[in-house]
Design a protein around this motif. Structure first.
Motif, PDB file in Angstrom:
ATOM      1  N   LEU A  12       1.462  -1.182  -0.517  1.00  0.00           N
ATOM      2  CA  LEU A  12       0.407   0.217   0.087  1.00  0.00           C
ATOM      3  C   LEU A  12       1.070   1.529   0.308  1.00  0.00           C
ATOM      4  CD1 LEU A  12      -2.314  -1.301   2.694  1.00  0.00           C
ATOM      5  CD2 LEU A  12      -2.642  -0.933   0.118  1.00  0.00           C
ATOM      6  N   THR A  13       2.035   1.113   0.651  1.00  0.00           N
ATOM      7  CA  THR A  13       2.903   2.137   1.117  1.00  0.00           C
ATOM      8  C   THR A  13       3.300   2.874  -0.530  1.00  0.00           C
ATOM      9  OG1 THR A  13       3.384   1.710   2.610  1.00  0.00           O
ATOM     10  CG2 THR A  13       5.278   3.841   1.372  1.00  0.00           C
ATOM     11  N   ASP A  14       3.598   1.934  -1.056  1.00  0.00           N
ATOM     12  CA  ASP A  14       4.598   2.525  -2.952  1.00  0.00           C
ATOM     13  C   ASP A  14       3.698   2.569  -3.777  1.00  0.00           C
ATOM     14  OD1 ASP A  14       6.607   0.520  -2.202  1.00  0.00           O
ATOM     15  OD2 ASP A  14       6.390  -1.362  -3.060  1.00  0.00           O
ATOM     16  N   ARG A  15       2.241   1.660  -3.002  1.00  0.00           N
ATOM     17  CA  ARG A  15       0.320   2.600  -4.492  1.00  0.00           C
ATOM     18  C   ARG A  15       0.206   3.891  -3.823  1.00  0.00           C
ATOM     19  NH1 ARG A  15      -4.357  -2.659  -3.489  1.00  0.00           N
ATOM     20  NH2 ARG A  15      -3.046  -4.510  -4.438  1.00  0.00           N
ATOM     21  N   LEU A  16       0.666   3.786  -2.936  1.00  0.00           N
ATOM     22  CA  LEU A  16       0.522   6.161  -1.900  1.00  0.00           C
ATOM     23  C   LEU A  16       1.022   6.622  -2.803  1.00  0.00           C
ATOM     24  CD1 LEU A  16      -1.291   7.513  -0.239  1.00  0.00           C
ATOM     25  CD2 LEU A  16       0.280   6.703   1.544  1.00  0.00           C
ATOM     26  N   GLN A  17       2.242   6.466  -2.537  1.00  0.00           N
ATOM     27  CA  GLN A  17       3.466   6.924  -3.767  1.00  0.00           C
ATOM     28  C   GLN A  17       3.360   7.589  -4.587  1.00  0.00           C
ATOM     29  OE1 GLN A  17       7.153   4.926  -2.838  1.00  0.00           O
ATOM     30  NE2 GLN A  17       7.296   5.463  -0.347  1.00  0.00           N
ATOM     31  N   ALA A  18       2.991   5.857  -6.084  1.00  0.00           N
ATOM     32  CA  ALA A  18       2.696   6.228  -6.641  1.00  0.00           C
ATOM     33  C   ALA A  18       1.523   7.213  -7.500  1.00  0.00           C
ATOM     34  CB  ALA A  18       2.789   4.956  -7.724  1.00  0.00           C
ATOM     35  N   VAL A  19       0.289   7.147  -6.700  1.00  0.00           N
ATOM     36  CA  VAL A  19      -0.428   7.588  -6.847  1.00  0.00           C
ATOM     37  C   VAL A  19      -0.260   9.146  -6.664  1.00  0.00           C
ATOM     38  CG1 VAL A  19      -3.040   8.007  -6.058  1.00  0.00           C
ATOM     39  CG2 VAL A  19      -2.617   6.248  -6.123  1.00  0.00           C
ATOM     40  N   ARG A  20       0.337   9.184  -5.088  1.00  0.00           N
ATOM     41  CA  ARG A  20       0.426  10.701  -4.556  1.00  0.00           C
ATOM     42  C   ARG A  20       1.471  11.426  -5.594  1.00  0.00           C
ATOM     43  NH1 ARG A  20       3.015  10.063  -0.282  1.00  0.00           N
ATOM     44  NH2 ARG A  20       0.889  10.535   1.180  1.00  0.00           N
ATOM     45  N   ALA A  21       2.047  11.154  -6.637  1.00  0.00           N
ATOM     46  CA  ALA A  21       3.106  11.576  -7.868  1.00  0.00           C
ATOM     47  C   ALA A  21       2.032  11.822  -8.645  1.00  0.00           C
ATOM     48  CB  ALA A  21       4.004  10.461  -8.345  1.00  0.00           C
ATOM     49  N   ASP A  22       1.029  11.250  -9.109  1.00  0.00           N
ATOM     50  CA  ASP A  22       0.706  11.737 -10.599  1.00  0.00           C
ATOM     51  C   ASP A  22      -0.625  12.821  -9.468  1.00  0.00           C
ATOM     52  OD1 ASP A  22       1.431   9.570 -11.963  1.00  0.00           O
ATOM     53  OD2 ASP A  22      -0.778   8.074 -10.928  1.00  0.00           O
ATOM     54  N   TRP A  23      -1.027  12.927  -8.391  1.00  0.00           N
ATOM     55  CA  TRP A  23      -1.669  13.902  -7.955  1.00  0.00           C
ATOM     56  C   TRP A  23      -1.091  14.716  -8.227  1.00  0.00           C
ATOM     57  CZ3 TRP A  23      -6.260  15.536  -6.826  1.00  0.00           C
ATOM     58  CH2 TRP A  23      -6.749  16.786  -6.029  1.00  0.00           C
ATOM     59  N   GLU A  24       0.061  14.927  -7.478  1.00  0.00           N
ATOM     60  CA  GLU A  24       1.043  16.200  -7.444  1.00  0.00           C
ATOM     61  C   GLU A  24       1.747  17.178  -9.737  1.00  0.00           C
ATOM     62  OE1 GLU A  24       3.980  15.292  -5.219  1.00  0.00           O
ATOM     63  OE2 GLU A  24       3.623  14.950  -3.454  1.00  0.00           O
ATOM     64  N   ALA A  25       1.130  15.469 -10.225  1.00  0.00           N
ATOM     65  CA  ALA A  25       1.750  15.528 -11.606  1.00  0.00           C
ATOM     66  C   ALA A  25       0.660  15.749 -12.322  1.00  0.00           C
ATOM     67  CB  ALA A  25       2.498  14.866 -12.359  1.00  0.00           C
ATOM     68  N   GLY A  26      -0.559  16.023 -12.151  1.00  0.00           N
ATOM     69  CA  GLY A  26      -2.325  16.472 -12.317  1.00  0.00           C
ATOM     70  C   GLY A  26      -2.331  15.043 -13.719  1.00  0.00           C
ATOM     71  N   ARG A  27      -1.428  14.260 -13.246  1.00  0.00           N
ATOM     72  CA  ARG A  27      -1.580  12.574 -14.120  1.00  0.00           C
ATOM     73  C   ARG A  27      -3.190  11.756 -13.746  1.00  0.00           C
ATOM     74  NH1 ARG A  27       3.485  12.126 -13.535  1.00  0.00           N
ATOM     75  NH2 ARG A  27       3.410  10.018 -11.943  1.00  0.00           N
ATOM     76  N   VAL A  28      -4.227  11.664 -14.808  1.00  0.00           N
ATOM     77  CA  VAL A  28      -4.931  11.016 -14.702  1.00  0.00           C
ATOM     78  C   VAL A  28      -5.131   9.827 -15.408  1.00  0.00           C
ATOM     79  CG1 VAL A  28      -6.440  12.771 -13.686  1.00  0.00           C
ATOM     80  CG2 VAL A  28      -6.749  12.507 -15.829  1.00  0.00           C
ATOM     81  N   ARG A  29      -5.565   8.709 -15.468  1.00  0.00           N
ATOM     82  CA  ARG A  29      -5.797   7.541 -15.835  1.00  0.00           C
ATOM     83  C   ARG A  29      -7.460   7.555 -16.068  1.00  0.00           C
ATOM     84  NH1 ARG A  29      -1.222   5.791 -15.145  1.00  0.00           N
ATOM     85  NH2 ARG A  29       0.764   6.572 -13.417  1.00  0.00           N
ATOM     86  N   VAL A  30      -7.891   8.026 -17.383  1.00  0.00           N
ATOM     87  CA  VAL A  30      -9.099   7.378 -18.101  1.00  0.00           C
ATOM     88  C   VAL A  30      -9.633   6.812 -19.466  1.00  0.00           C
ATOM     89  CG1 VAL A  30     -11.332   8.932 -18.853  1.00  0.00           C
ATOM     90  CG2 VAL A  30      -9.611   9.841 -17.199  1.00  0.00           C
ATOM     91  N   VAL A  31     -10.391   6.273 -19.095  1.00  0.00           N
ATOM     92  CA  VAL A  31     -10.757   5.186 -20.078  1.00  0.00           C
ATOM     93  C   VAL A  31     -12.332   5.195 -20.220  1.00  0.00           C
ATOM     94  CG1 VAL A  31     -11.232   2.806 -20.355  1.00  0.00           C
ATOM     95  CG2 VAL A  31      -9.348   3.306 -18.912  1.00  0.00           C
ATOM     96  N   ARG A  32     -12.079   5.555 -22.164  1.00  0.00           N
ATOM     97  CA  ARG A  32     -13.455   5.896 -22.764  1.00  0.00           C
ATOM     98  C   ARG A  32     -14.512   4.679 -22.404  1.00  0.00           C
ATOM     99  NH1 ARG A  32     -14.834   7.970 -26.240  1.00  0.00           N
ATOM    100  NH2 ARG A  32     -16.597   8.947 -26.336  1.00  0.00           N
ATOM    101  N   GLY A  33     -15.605   4.312 -22.467  1.00  0.00           N
ATOM    102  CA  GLY A  33     -15.905   3.206 -22.218  1.00  0.00           C
ATOM    103  C   GLY A  33     -16.039   1.993 -21.114  1.00  0.00           C
ATOM    104  N   GLY A  34     -15.077   2.546 -19.994  1.00  0.00           N
ATOM    105  CA  GLY A  34     -15.207   2.565 -18.887  1.00  0.00           C
ATOM    106  C   GLY A  34     -14.576   1.440 -18.749  1.00  0.00           C
ATOM    107  N   LYS A  35     -13.514   1.477 -16.931  1.00  0.00           N
ATOM    108  CA  LYS A  35     -12.690   0.404 -16.773  1.00  0.00           C
ATOM    109  C   LYS A  35     -12.910  -1.018 -16.680  1.00  0.00           C
ATOM    110  CE  LYS A  35      -9.394  -0.514 -13.638  1.00  0.00           C
ATOM    111  NZ  LYS A  35      -8.228   0.379 -12.283  1.00  0.00           N
ATOM    112  N   ARG A  36     -14.246  -0.978 -15.913  1.00  0.00           N
ATOM    113  CA  ARG A  36     -14.903  -2.408 -15.501  1.00  0.00           C
ATOM    114  C   ARG A  36     -15.240  -2.842 -17.423  1.00  0.00           C
ATOM    115  NH1 ARG A  36     -20.241  -2.047 -11.660  1.00  0.00           N
ATOM    116  NH2 ARG A  36     -18.766  -1.566 -10.580  1.00  0.00           N
ATOM    117  N   LEU A  37     -15.805  -2.678 -18.073  1.00  0.00           N
ATOM    118  CA  LEU A  37     -15.954  -3.197 -20.039  1.00  0.00           C
ATOM    119  C   LEU A  37     -14.915  -3.172 -20.198  1.00  0.00           C
ATOM    120  CD1 LEU A  37     -18.148  -4.398 -21.739  1.00  0.00           C
ATOM    121  CD2 LEU A  37     -18.198  -2.020 -22.452  1.00  0.00           C
ATOM    122  N   LEU A  38     -13.588  -2.684 -19.772  1.00  0.00           N
ATOM    123  CA  LEU A  38     -12.052  -2.660 -20.357  1.00  0.00           C
ATOM    124  C   LEU A  38     -11.625  -4.485 -19.686  1.00  0.00           C
ATOM    125  CD1 LEU A  38     -10.197  -2.458 -22.328  1.00  0.00           C
ATOM    126  CD2 LEU A  38      -9.031  -1.103 -20.283  1.00  0.00           C
TER     127      LEU A  38
END
Length: 542
Positions: free
Chosen positions: A150-176
């Motif tokens: 969880l600490t590794d995941r937290l560091q990765a998500v915090r880095a994306d948050w600070e950099a403004g990176r988001v991960r979006v899937v048109r059509g939905g991640k669940r269907l993908l």
């Protein structure tokens, strides 16, 4: 009582800010469906490119960048389609950003809780407010490894948050992800591909007030005729003037149809979305518009006629009617629902339960009092550990869906909804109300008592039930006289004041002391022991 948190004040919930109605596009020809798929696929590709450009900019997005994206989209579609596509892209990026923040906070809470439990000795018991240590060394070791993950995941998500990176899937991640589990989903690759293409199409247009029928891109006339503006590369498919294509289907909104007709007749903005359901082989048209913010009813006015306290549970709504003084009236009511099965079945169950509750409240002209619940932070397994049954119970409560449905349906019926702080309602309700409300013919449950506590809190009364005053000759031993006065009244738990006027007792009016006056007790050297008695000459009828 020092460890209790401060309670938030009750408030009247705001009504819905928009309306959405849907109707099926019946009797579409094969050519109509072909044109809709071509237009949707083309605009979906344009929307995907625009979303990629928006995500690449990140936090450096500004009005100039938005205008540049809109000009790029206009060249391959039209100015109106470009406005809808860029706005939808902006909204999707903002939603992904909020979801990323919620995921970040969830990871922080999980890391903090695991670190706390790891710091405790193995087998140490917890308290009501915080869990204890892990049960065994094996579990302690497994949670220590999970803490690193969880600490590794937290560091990765915090880095994306600070950099403004988001991960979006048109059509939905669940269907993908379903693409990798077709056997479990009971789908073939062709069926999945059909659903995937349908979800990635873009056939929605925002309305514009002042334009004909409130929308120039997808236009619906009062008689139900549907037409859409074709993008520039597909203008050769037009079957009507000005590059428009008219569908063979006619729509008629059964729900809120009169309201929709009034809006388009006045050329007020209405947004439309055309969507295909491949599983049923049907096409639908959804119309939506915003409503002006209605001024809420003052809380004092809502309380004037009493309320219906509602306790939300995993399989039912417990409700009890209360008068203005906070006293339960009549018998408790229960509105059950079954949250198993498909999403459509669960939604229908919730609507059925809320319909019964709202109709009952409207018959008695009462407002609803419900808890302002939010279980997002309480459903994590890191806090509740092995209490899987409890976590399942909490996660299964349809809090968000109930809240949205209740506010919308209550606003349509003109029933105010009062939201209260949920703290300690179940505990204090069971402590002060469950036993007094139980009779030989009726056994009050803990949920019924919680509904009474919620209603009393909405009315501004304390949850603790009103106690009768002790006998006046035992006031020293019995304690305070009463707690019937509202909070904030000085001396509300002190002795009752003397009421002037004629009395039927031997002591004349105005001469009797209060119950808390020590002179009325039979003690040595007290005036009550030696005072002479004299009949009051005034008649008792005055």
């Amino acid at each position: 009582m020092g460890g209790l948190r401060e309670l938030a004040a009750p408030f009247v919930a705001l009504g819905p800010s928009g309306v959405a109605v849907r109707d099926r596009l019946k009797h579409l020809t094969a050519e109509d469906e072909h044109v809709l798929r071509l237009v949707g696929d083309h605009l979906g590709t344009v929307a995907s490119r625009d979303l990629k450009a928006r995500c690449a900019v990140g936090l450096d997005h500004d009005a100039g960048g938005w205008a540049a994206r809109k000009r790029a989209v206009t060249g391959v579609s039209s100015s109106r389609w470009a406005g809808s596509i860029t706005k939808a892209t902006h909204d999707q990026w903002a939603l992904a950003r909020r979801s990323q923040l919620a995921h970040l906070q969830s990871l922080e809470a999980g890391v903090r809780m695991i670190a706390h439990r790891l710091s405790l000795p193995v087998g140490e018991k917890g308290t009501k407010h915080a869990p204890g240590g892990y049960a065994s060394r094996r579990e302690w070791h497994a949670k220590a490894r999970r803490l690193h993950v969880l600490t590794d995941r937290l560091q990765a998500v915090r880095a994306d948050w600070e950099a403004g990176r988001v991960r979006v899937v048109r059509g939905g991640k669940r269907l993908l992800n379903t693409r990798h589990h077709l056997e479990a989903a009971r789908l073939t690759e062709e069926q999945w591909r059909t659903r995937w293409q349908a979800e990635r199409r873009f056939l929605q247009a925002d309305g514009e007030s002042g334009k004909r029928f409130g929308n120039e891109t997808i236009r619906v006339t009062p008689d139900g005729e549907v037409s859409l503006k074709l993008p520039a590369p597909l203008a050769y498919l037009a079957n009507a003037p000005h590059g428009r294509y008219v569908l063979a289907s006619r729509v008629a909104f059964a729900h809120r149809g009169v309201e929709w007709a009034d809006r388009i007749s006045a050329n007020r903005a209405v947004a439309y979305r055309i969507h295909e359901d491949p599983a049923r082989g049907r096409w639908y048209l959804t119309a939506s518009w915003t409503t002006p913010v209605v001024r809420t009813v003052p809380l004092a006015t809502v309380r004037a006629g009493g309320v219906v306290g509602v306790d939300t549970n995993a399989d039912h709504l417990a409700a009890w009617r209360l008068d203005t003084h906070g006293n339960p009236v009549g018998a408790p009511r229960r509105f059950g629902y079954d949250l198993t099965g498909t999403a459509a079945h669960r939604d229908a169950q919730i609507r059925h339960a809320l319909t019964g509750l709202l109709h009952w409240a409207r018959r008695h002209h009462l407002a609803l009092a419900i808890e302002d619940l939010d279980f997002t932070g309480e459903a994590t397994r890191e806090k509740h550990g092995r209490r899987k049954r409890f976590r399942t119970l909490v996660s299964g409560m349809p809090v968000a869906r109930l809240r949205a449905r209740l506010v919308s349906m209550a606003a349509a019926l003109g029933i105010p909804v009062v939201a209260v702080d949920p703290a300690y309602t179940s505990r204090w309700g069971a402590q002060h109300w469950q036993q007094p409300l139980t009779t030989a013919n009726r056994k009050a449950t803990r949920h019924d008592a919680a509904a009474v506590a919620i209603g009393r809190r909405a009315l501004g009364h304390p949850v603790r039930r009103r106690t009768a005053p002790p006998p006046h000759d035992r006031s020293d031993r019995a304690g305070h006289r009463t707690v019937q006065a509202p909070p904030g009244i000085p001396g509300r738990e002190g002795p009752r004041p003397r009421i002037p006027g004629p009395r039927t007792r031997s002591v004349r009016a105005g001469r009797g002391a209060k119950a808390g006056d020590q002179d009325t007790q039979h003690r040595s050297r007290c005036p009550a022991e030696h005072e002479s008695w004299q009949q009051d000459p005034l008649p008792l009828s005055i």
